[in-house]
Design a protein around this motif. Structure first.
Motif, PDB file in Angstrom:
ATOM      1  N   THR A 224      16.384  69.730  15.833  1.00 33.83           N
ATOM      2  CA  THR A 224      15.343  70.947  16.109  1.00 33.83           C
ATOM      3  C   THR A 224      16.133  71.635  16.729  1.00 33.83           C
ATOM      4  O   THR A 224      15.989  73.260  16.309  1.00 33.83           O
ATOM      5  CB  THR A 224      13.971  70.251  16.638  1.00 33.83           C
ATOM      6  OG1 THR A 224      13.586  69.210  16.027  1.00 33.83           O
ATOM      7  CG2 THR A 224      12.689  71.274  16.929  1.00 33.83           C
ATOM      8  N   TYR A 225      16.673  72.062  17.904  1.00 38.21           N
ATOM      9  CA  TYR A 225      17.803  72.821  18.123  1.00 38.21           C
ATOM     10  C   TYR A 225      18.657  73.402  17.475  1.00 38.21           C
ATOM     11  O   TYR A 225      19.436  74.717  17.832  1.00 38.21           O
ATOM     12  CB  TYR A 225      17.784  72.366  19.580  1.00 38.21           C
ATOM     13  CG  TYR A 225      16.992  71.613  20.136  1.00 38.21           C
ATOM     14  CD1 TYR A 225      15.738  73.178  20.586  1.00 38.21           C
ATOM     15  CD2 TYR A 225      16.675  70.858  21.914  1.00 38.21           C
ATOM     16  CE1 TYR A 225      14.795  72.468  21.717  1.00 38.21           C
ATOM     17  CE2 TYR A 225      16.491  70.710  22.643  1.00 38.21           C
ATOM     18  CZ  TYR A 225      14.693  71.560  22.308  1.00 38.21           C
ATOM     19  OH  TYR A 225      13.517  71.148  23.670  1.00 38.21           O
ATOM     20  N   GLY A 228      17.133  75.863  15.585  1.00 38.03           N
ATOM     21  CA  GLY A 228      17.176  77.400  15.825  1.00 38.03           C
ATOM     22  C   GLY A 228      18.083  77.919  16.911  1.00 38.03           C
ATOM     23  O   GLY A 228      18.342  79.043  16.694  1.00 38.03           O
ATOM     24  N   THR A 276      11.371  74.173  11.752  1.00 42.83           N
ATOM     25  CA  THR A 276      11.428  73.261  13.067  1.00 42.83           C
ATOM     26  C   THR A 276      10.019  72.233  13.711  1.00 42.83           C
ATOM     27  O   THR A 276      10.610  70.969  14.818  1.00 42.83           O
ATOM     28  CB  THR A 276      12.243  74.028  14.139  1.00 42.83           C
ATOM     29  OG1 THR A 276      10.549  75.496  13.947  1.00 42.83           O
ATOM     30  CG2 THR A 276      13.064  74.794  14.004  1.00 42.83           C
ATOM     31  N   GLY A 280       9.943  68.524  14.894  1.00 42.99           N
ATOM     32  CA  GLY A 280       9.858  68.275  16.431  1.00 42.99           C
ATOM     33  C   GLY A 280       8.992  67.189  16.938  1.00 42.99           C
ATOM     34  O   GLY A 280       8.876  66.120  17.033  1.00 42.99           O
TER      35      GLY A 280
END
Lengths: 300, 322
Positions: A224-225, A228, A276, A280
């Motif tokens: 997820t990160y 991003g 995302t 998540g």
């Protein structure tokens, strides 16, 4: 499982019960609706990213009209800041973000997992050295290190993947070490050591399988990160291909025309948001299922 | 004796922080100056003349051995001299002074709003465990924790500034030269809101978890059995104990804000260190990149240190272990 039968103290049963969770965890997490929604979102966006280009009416860099025109017959979602088709660029733009994020997460997972396991298993000065080294990397915000690297080398694909992967590594290492530490102190590891099983085999065969569940949660979080971060760097203007189709970069190049032509920004923003949120949700679902499993095992 | 324990702990953590900063400076130096070939050539490109290469090398302090370069750079930093910006030809410190203030103000606004809100939401969710409020905040925190800041920021611009409610709030923050960000608070709303949405979820989650643990503890049950009013039980007994673990997460998130401002400032054209860093990276203005990297790392280290110390002070259990 290949366990030689002439060894009396084979720690077999304990290993088997400890190994079950990773698979069972995925199944039980799929019973939660948030995991299902997450999986659906991820599958949808991955399909768009992978197969989108086959359905794109135009090439990613074809000029189809005047800059910043609204939706029309020629361009379903209008044209972008230099007259390219927004819809086509959107369909082309997921591959780069997704591919780089997955590659970076894989690097972080493999290196971090390895370092965490070795640190936990070594139980000596190596443990301290490795984990303090990880702390130094953690003393940076992730994006900061990526920017420092980009400042000298430029936004090359390999560099972006490598820096995001390397800054993901210490975070994974901490989790892997935390998960492995109680296991290296368990009896079956001592038993295997006493039997003269090579340490590498103990690490891979006995310790690693027991850390898979927490790592499964962690890898979703890290993915997820990474998405991003990679998209964010592209949004800052640091995408590998200038004027290539990339969701993050699309937002950056079209944001000045937001008032006249919002689609060039809205489509990629929604795509990154759903992707995302999807990863998540999957991570959270697995984490919740893991807690559930621990509880039911504790109650046995 | 106890105080001595805390003082000793603080000194030890301080030394560790300095060590980390020293290592960080080596990483920054290696990444920007020593590693990939000749930075002067990579900045000027292939068409560079030998004369211009030499001029830039002198300016970057690239003469002499790697070690002496490092020490002259770090010595300069310690004396408040971060060299000259390559793009602006001005001392880096002059260039960044106002921007540091602007960014600090943005982080301050975000912190002062997000901390009380997240502590309140987290505690209330714990009290309403598994009811509607708890379930809906759980989903909301999950979603906002997953979203990258620039996606939140751009979405807020689309919704409140350009497309849905056109002109309701300014899409970018203009801080004219000489002005301060607090002169125009409406322009602060969207950048602050973006950062608040980015950090609140983490604090809410840890606050909720920590509050639930405290509410299930023996001393809270004892306080209830003594017949204390529920309000007193929660405010006097549960909340202070639940805040302990939360301090660390709050400080980590403030530290995270130091990095988060980079993207968010760019979204709103906010004149701070984040935007400056982004520009310095794209123009390969290495002295500015180095100075900002060290500054952000220092903020990060100091906040993490404060987090550890605050956690020790508010958690009596840990104090005895020093």
């Amino acid at each position: 499982m290949a366990v030689t039968s002439d060894i009396a103290v084979t720690p077999e049963p304990e290993v088997i019960t400890a190994r079950r969770p990773a698979g069972a965890l995925l199944r039980s997490s799929l019973r939660l609706w948030r995991t299902r929604i997450g999986v659906a979102l991820v599958v949808l966006l991955v399909v768009v990213a992978l197969f989108g280009p086959f359905f794109a009416p135009h090439g990613p860099t074809d000029f189809v009209g005047a800059p910043n025109t609204g939706p029309s017959d020629a361009a379903r979602f209008g044209t972008d800041h230099i007259g390219q088709d927004v819809w086509s660029r959107f369909l082309w733009g997921g591959r780069e973000v997704l591919g780089m994020a997955v590659a970076a997460t894989a690097i972080g997972l493999i290196l971090g997992g390895l370092i965490g396991l070795v640190a936990a298993y070594s139980r000596n000065i190596l443990d301290d050295v490795l984990m303090r080294a990880m702390d130094v990397i953690l003393a940076f915000p992730q994006i900061m290190l990526a920017l420092v690297a980009i400042a000298t080398v430029g936004p090359k694909t390999w560099l972006l993947v490598l820096t995001v992967g390397l800054t993901t590594m210490p975070r994974v290492a901490r989790v892997a070490r935390g998960a492995a530490q109680p296991i290296v102190e368990r009896d079956f590891v001592a038993a295997a050591e006493a039997l003269g099983v090579p340490r590498l085999r103990i690490l891979v065969g006995e310790v690693m399988p027991n850390t898979l569940s927490p790592l499964l949660v962690e890898v979703n979080l890290r993915l997820t990160y990474s998405i991003g971060l990679i998209a964010g760097l592209a949004f800052l203007g640091f995408a590998p291909n200038p004027n290539g189709a990339d969701w993050g970069f699309m937002i950056q190049e079209n944001r000045l025309a937001l008032v006249q032509q919002p689609w060039g920004v809205v489509l990629p923003v929604v795509a990154i948001a759903l992707l995302t949120i999807g990863t998540g949700l999957v991570g959270d679902g697995i984490a919740r299922a893991a807690v559930g499993i621990d509880r039911s095992r504790g109650g046995e | 004796m106890k105080l001595g324990g805390i003082a000793g702990f603080v000194v030890r953590r301080l030394l560790l922080g300095l060590l980390v900063l020293g290592l960080v400076s080596i990483v920054v130096f290696a990444a920007t100056q020593a590693l990939p070939g000749d930075p002067a050539r990579s900045i000027l490109g292939r068409t560079a003349t030998p004369a211009s290469l030499k001029a830039l090398r002198d300016q970057l302090g690239l003469g002499g051995s790697v070690l002496s370069q490092y020490f002259s750079w770090i010595g300069g930093l310690l004396h408040g001299d971060a060299g000259n910006s390559l793009a602006a030809q001005e001392p880096v410190t002059d260039l960044l002074g106002d921007k540091v203030v602007n960014s600090a103000f943005l982080v301050f606004c975000s912190g002062i709003i997000s901390i009380p809100i997240s502590v309140a939401i987290g505690s209330y969710a714990a009290l309403r465990r598994d009811r509607t409020f708890d379930v809906s905040t759980s989903i909301a925190t999950l979603v906002f924790a997953a979203l990258p800041e620039f996606v939140v920021g751009v979405s807020l611009v689309v919704i409140f500034a350009t497309t849905v409610f056109t002109g309701f709030l300014p899409a970018i923050t203009i801080i004219s030269p000489g002005a301060r960000p607090w002169n125009d608070m409406t322009a602060m709303i969207l950048p602050t809101a973006t950062l608040v949405l980015a950090v609140t979820p983490y604090v809410v989650r840890i606050m909720r978890a920590s509050m639930i643990e405290v509410l299930e503890s023996d001393y809270v049950e004892m306080a209830r059995l003594k017949g204390l009013p529920e309000r007193t039980v929660i405010v006097r007994h549960a909340l202070p104990n639940a805040l302990g673990p939360t301090f660390q997460v709050i400080a980590i998130n403030l530290a995270y804000l130091a990095g988060g401002v980079i993207v968010v400032e760019y979204v709103f054209n906010y004149a701070g260190i984040g935007g400056a860093l982004r520009d310095a990276v794209s123009t390969q203005d290495l002295p500015v990149v180095q100075a900002l990297a060290m500054l952000i790392a220092a903020v990060y280290v100091v906040l993490n240190l404060l987090a550890d110390v605050a956690t020790i002070i508010v958690t009596p259990r840990l104090r005895t272990r020093l």
